[in-house]
Scaffold this active site. Structure first.
Site, mmCIF file in Angstrom:
data_model
loop_
_atom_site.group_PDB
_atom_site.id
_atom_site.type_symbol
_atom_site.label_atom_id
_atom_site.label_comp_id
_atom_site.label_asym_id
_atom_site.label_seq_id
_atom_site.Cartn_x
_atom_site.Cartn_y
_atom_site.Cartn_z
ATOM 1 C CE1 TYR A 67 -4.275 -1.846 5.385
ATOM 2 C CE2 TYR A 67 -3.478 0.356 4.879
ATOM 3 C CZ TYR A 67 -3.918 -0.880 4.461
ATOM 4 O OH TYR A 67 -3.971 -1.174 3.112
ATOM 5 C CB SER A 76 -0.859 0.010 1.268
ATOM 6 O OG SER A 76 -1.508 1.248 1.440
HETATM 7 P P1 NAP Z 1 -11.722 -5.737 0.381
HETATM 8 O O1 NAP Z 1 -12.578 -5.225 -0.702
HETATM 9 O O2 NAP Z 1 -12.169 -5.582 1.798
HETATM 10 O O3 NAP Z 1 -11.448 -7.295 0.088
HETATM 11 C C1 NAP Z 1 -10.623 -8.025 0.937
HETATM 12 C C2 NAP Z 1 -10.623 -9.472 0.496
HETATM 13 O O4 NAP Z 1 -9.773 -10.201 1.386
HETATM 14 C C3 NAP Z 1 -11.984 -10.108 0.572
HETATM 15 O O5 NAP Z 1 -12.094 -11.137 -0.397
HETATM 16 C C4 NAP Z 1 -11.987 -10.711 1.983
HETATM 17 O O6 NAP Z 1 -12.961 -11.736 2.058
HETATM 18 C C5 NAP Z 1 -10.541 -11.214 2.052
HETATM 19 N N1 NAP Z 1 -10.012 -11.362 3.398
HETATM 20 C C6 NAP Z 1 -9.989 -10.433 4.391
HETATM 21 N N2 NAP Z 1 -9.436 -10.945 5.486
HETATM 22 C C7 NAP Z 1 -9.084 -12.226 5.190
HETATM 23 C C8 NAP Z 1 -8.490 -13.275 5.921
HETATM 24 N N3 NAP Z 1 -8.140 -13.133 7.206
HETATM 25 N N4 NAP Z 1 -8.279 -14.469 5.302
HETATM 26 C C9 NAP Z 1 -8.625 -14.627 4.003
HETATM 27 N N5 NAP Z 1 -9.197 -13.668 3.251
HETATM 28 C C10 NAP Z 1 -9.429 -12.491 3.850
HETATM 29 O O7 NAP Z 1 -10.252 -5.122 0.348
HETATM 30 P P2 NAP Z 1 -9.456 -4.400 -0.840
HETATM 31 O O8 NAP Z 1 -9.663 -2.951 -0.692
HETATM 32 O O9 NAP Z 1 -9.738 -5.089 -2.139
HETATM 33 O O10 NAP Z 1 -7.959 -4.699 -0.379
HETATM 34 C C11 NAP Z 1 -7.203 -5.780 -0.908
HETATM 35 C C12 NAP Z 1 -5.744 -5.546 -0.535
HETATM 36 O O11 NAP Z 1 -5.304 -4.316 -1.101
HETATM 37 C C13 NAP Z 1 -5.500 -5.453 0.972
HETATM 38 O O12 NAP Z 1 -4.278 -6.056 1.293
HETATM 39 C C14 NAP Z 1 -5.426 -3.936 1.193
HETATM 40 O O13 NAP Z 1 -4.667 -3.596 2.334
HETATM 41 C C15 NAP Z 1 -4.752 -3.497 -0.095
HETATM 42 N N6 NAP Z 1 -4.944 -2.081 -0.432
HETATM 43 C C16 NAP Z 1 -6.189 -1.579 -0.624
HETATM 44 C C17 NAP Z 1 -6.344 -0.240 -0.949
HETATM 45 C C18 NAP Z 1 -7.700 0.394 -1.169
HETATM 46 O O14 NAP Z 1 -7.784 1.636 -1.207
HETATM 47 N N7 NAP Z 1 -8.766 -0.388 -1.345
HETATM 48 C C19 NAP Z 1 -5.220 0.574 -1.076
HETATM 49 C C20 NAP Z 1 -3.968 0.026 -0.874
HETATM 50 C C21 NAP Z 1 -3.831 -1.307 -0.557
HETATM 51 P P3 NAP Z 1 -13.556 -12.233 3.475
HETATM 52 O O15 NAP Z 1 -13.999 -11.010 4.227
HETATM 53 O O16 NAP Z 1 -14.668 -13.158 3.121
HETATM 54 O O17 NAP Z 1 -12.447 -12.941 4.135
#
Ligand code: NAP
Length: 236
Positions: A154, A141
């Site tokens: 985080y 991130s």
């Molecule tokens: P999201 O929409 O909340 O999706 C997260 C995914 O991970 C879901 O499929 C969730 O499904 C799964 N998950 C969460 N905890 C888990 C666990 N303990 N074991 C297995 N699966 C798990 O999140 P996102 O925004 O797409 O983020 C994805 C990645 O990108 C993360 O690492 C986040 O830190 C990073 N990121 C996001 C952003 C942003 O702005 N969105 C920016 C920078 C980095 P379940 O809840 O069913 O487990």
């Protein structure tokens, strides 16, 4: 190719899965909640009948689940691409966030990637891969790159994930496996709750997926070490 993506039921993980599904690959996906995961599987399989999508539930914040997921993946053969994407975001500040936030965030955002990668690497290192196809992407991130208000546990966990990713890159240089650290800024997913993105202020998950696919298509001797992506107007 066998593509493993963690946290692929929605958001960035799902977008990456969709991009690889369009290429007709074999996808091995996990998340904790079965209904959303199964719905993603059905959607991808219907959209792209030539791909094969397999899913299983796993809570990667729990080490035994992570090892079980790795073993489940290995029954499909040697993994070609691993995307360590599963992550959990909770805003907070070191001085007053809830006790235990750091442990939970480290469990989900760091240990998941560390233990899964360690469990899969012996298979990925088989036959000393030379064609440059084996590749590990770690979804860090911009919170891995600099501190910001309300980053707290985080941001600390994402700095640690970057440390993992950079060490892995150094170690795997002579072993024929590419490692790419991905640093997205704001991406429109459920992490942003009911944020109104009607004016396109923040990125789409498909943007991140497009860069990952492109990075995976270089010649065997070239690796993209870092992918830093931000909304055109910068961070929020
Ligand atoms: P999201 O929409 O909340 O999706 C997260 C995914 O991970 C879901 O499929 C969730 O499904 C799964 N998950 C969460 N905890 C888990 C666990 N303990 N074991 C297995 N699966 C798990 O999140 P996102 O925004 O797409 O983020 C994805 C990645 O990108 C993360 O690492 C986040 O830190 C990073 N990121 C996001 C952003 C942003 O702005 N969105 C920016 C920078 C980095 P379940 O809840 O069913 O487990």
């Amino acid at each position: 190719m066998n593509i493993i993506i963690t946290g692929a039921s929605k958001g960035i993980g799902k977008a990456i899965a969709k991009a690889y599904a369009a290429e007709g690959e074999v996808l091995l996906l996990c998340a904790r909640h079965e209904a959303a995961l199964e719905s993603t599987r059905a959607e991808l399989q219907q959209l792209y009948p030539s791909c094969r999508v397999y899913v299983t539930t796993a809570d990667l914040s729990v080490r035994s689940d992570t090892v079980a997921f790795a073993n489940w993946c290995l029954q499909f053969g040697v993994p070609d691409i691993l995307v360590n994407n599963a992550g959990w975001f909770l805003p907070g500040s070191v001085h007053d966030e809830a006790d235990g936030n750091l442990e939970k965030m480290i469990d989900t955002n760091l240990y998941s990637a560390y233990h899964l990668t360690r469990a899969l690497l012996p298979a990925m290192l088989q036959d000393k891969p030379l064609n440059g196809a084996r590749h590990i992407f770690n979804i860090c991130s911009i919170a891995s790159l600099h501190a910001y208000p309300n980053g707290g546990a985080y941001s600390i966990s994402k700095y640690a994930l970057m440390g993992f990713s950079k060490n892995l890159r150094e170690e795997l240089k002579p072993m024929g496996i590419k490692v790419t650290s991905v640093y997205p800024g704001a991406v429109m997913t459920d992490s942003w709750g009911d944020y109104d993105n009607s004016e396109g202020r923040i990125m789409e998950a498909a943007d991140i997926a497009a860069m990952i696919l492109a990075a995976g298509k270089l010649s065997p001797q070239a690796v993209v070490e870092d992918i830093v992506m931000r909304p055109i107007l910068g961070d929020l």
